[in-house]
Scaffold this active site. Sequence first.
Site, mmCIF file in Angstrom:
data_model
loop_
_atom_site.group_PDB
_atom_site.id
_atom_site.type_symbol
_atom_site.label_atom_id
_atom_site.label_comp_id
_atom_site.label_asym_id
_atom_site.label_seq_id
_atom_site.Cartn_x
_atom_site.Cartn_y
_atom_site.Cartn_z
ATOM 1 C CG ASP A 16 51.950 27.911 -12.991
ATOM 2 O OD1 ASP A 16 50.964 27.479 -12.367
ATOM 3 O OD2 ASP A 16 52.680 28.814 -12.560
ATOM 4 C CG HIS A 33 44.298 20.630 -12.506
ATOM 5 N ND1 HIS A 33 45.413 21.423 -12.641
ATOM 6 C CD2 HIS A 33 43.898 20.776 -11.215
ATOM 7 C CE1 HIS A 33 45.678 22.013 -11.478
ATOM 8 N NE2 HIS A 33 44.760 21.647 -10.606
ATOM 9 C CG LEU A 126 59.015 13.418 -27.136
ATOM 10 C CD1 LEU A 126 59.935 14.621 -27.280
ATOM 11 C CD2 LEU A 126 57.578 13.901 -26.919
HETATM 12 C C1 FPP Z 1 49.876 24.033 -12.033
HETATM 13 O O1 FPP Z 1 48.824 24.956 -12.254
HETATM 14 C C2 FPP Z 1 49.454 22.720 -12.499
HETATM 15 C C3 FPP Z 1 49.432 21.592 -11.753
HETATM 16 C C4 FPP Z 1 49.878 21.541 -10.346
HETATM 17 C C5 FPP Z 1 48.933 20.320 -12.319
HETATM 18 C C6 FPP Z 1 49.315 20.071 -13.736
HETATM 19 C C7 FPP Z 1 48.683 18.828 -14.180
HETATM 20 C C8 FPP Z 1 48.145 18.640 -15.405
HETATM 21 C C9 FPP Z 1 48.209 19.632 -16.483
HETATM 22 C C10 FPP Z 1 47.498 17.338 -15.723
HETATM 23 C C11 FPP Z 1 48.537 16.274 -15.738
HETATM 24 C C12 FPP Z 1 48.092 15.117 -16.448
HETATM 25 C C13 FPP Z 1 48.901 14.336 -17.169
HETATM 26 C C14 FPP Z 1 48.287 13.220 -17.881
HETATM 27 C C15 FPP Z 1 50.364 14.541 -17.295
HETATM 28 P P1 FPP Z 1 48.106 25.602 -10.995
HETATM 29 O O2 FPP Z 1 47.021 24.702 -10.559
HETATM 30 O O3 FPP Z 1 49.119 25.918 -9.955
HETATM 31 O O4 FPP Z 1 47.500 26.913 -11.610
HETATM 32 P P2 FPP Z 1 47.339 28.301 -10.868
HETATM 33 O O5 FPP Z 1 48.715 28.816 -10.604
HETATM 34 O O6 FPP Z 1 46.603 29.117 -11.862
HETATM 35 O O7 FPP Z 1 46.561 28.047 -9.622
#
Ligand code: FPP
Length: 235
Positions: A16, A33, A126
Site C-alpha cells: 500500500d 505502482h 520460496l
Molecule cells: C495499493 O496502493 C496498491 C495497489 C492497488 C497496486 C499494487 C500493485 C503493485 C505494487 C504492482 C504489482 C505488480 C506485480 C508484478 C505483482 P494505493 O494505490 O492504494 O496507494 P494509495 O493508498 O497511496 O493511494
Amino acid sequence: MANDRLLPQHVGIIMDGNGRWAKKRGLPRQAGHKVGASTFQKITRYCNKIGIQYLTVYAFSTENWKRPQEEVDAIMNLLRSFLKDAKNHRAENVKTHFIGDLTVLAPDIQEMMRDCERESAGFTGLTLNIAVNYGGRDEILQAAKRFAADAAAHKIVPDELTQAQFSSYLYTAGQPDVDLIIRPSGEMRLSNFLLWQAAYAEYVFMDTLWPDFNEKCLEKALEEFARRNRRFGGV
Ligand code: FPP
C-alpha cells in the site's frame, strides 16, 4: 540473518501507498505502482534469500476495478511485464502461484499466469502467491460453493467437515496459514486480505510507503514478529 531466530513461515504483504508516493512527487499514480512493482521484486528476492517459505502479496483486489481505467490498465501491464520476464528468473528457484478469481482477467494474462505456474511448479525455494482480483470474502464464498457441490455429490459429509478440510477449498490449499501480515503506508485495515488464513496472524503496520519499503523495513517487521509471544489462544 542468523537462522536461529523465529522466522514466520508465511508472510503476507499489503503493498500500500503507491498512489501517495507518486502524488508527493507530482507524478501520476501509475508511477508509484511502477516503483512498487520493483519493490515487490526486491522484497521477494530477499524473502527467498533469508529462507521465508511462503510470501503472499496483494497486487489487485476485487475492489480495485473501481479505480480509473488508466490506473487499472497500468497495473495489468506491470503484471504482464513481470510475467514476460518470469523466465529470466529461473535461477531464483521461486515457485509462483496466482490467487484470486483469475477468470475475468485478460486471456493473455491468464495464459502467462498458467505458464508461469507450470514452469515454476517444481521449484523448491520460496512459494510466492500473487493475489490478483483477490478478496478474502470472495475466496471463502467460492470455497463454500465448491464444498456444497462436493457435499451434493456425496464426496464429503457436511457434518464431518473440519477446518483443515475447508482450508483445502481455498486458493491457498496445501499451504500453512499466514503468520505475519505487513501493511506499510500507515493504514490500519485488513482490506479483505487472507481473512480465513489470518485467524492467528500477527499484524505489523508501518508508516513507510510501499515504493520506499526495503530490506531493512522487512527486517524490522521480522524483529517485531520474533518479539511477540504467540499463544494461539492459550496461556
Ligand atoms: C495499493 O496502493 C496498491 C495497489 C492497488 C497496486 C499494487 C500493485 C503493485 C505494487 C504492482 C504489482 C505488480 C506485480 C508484478 C505483482 P494505493 O494505490 O492504494 O496507494 P494509495 O493508498 O497511496 O493511494
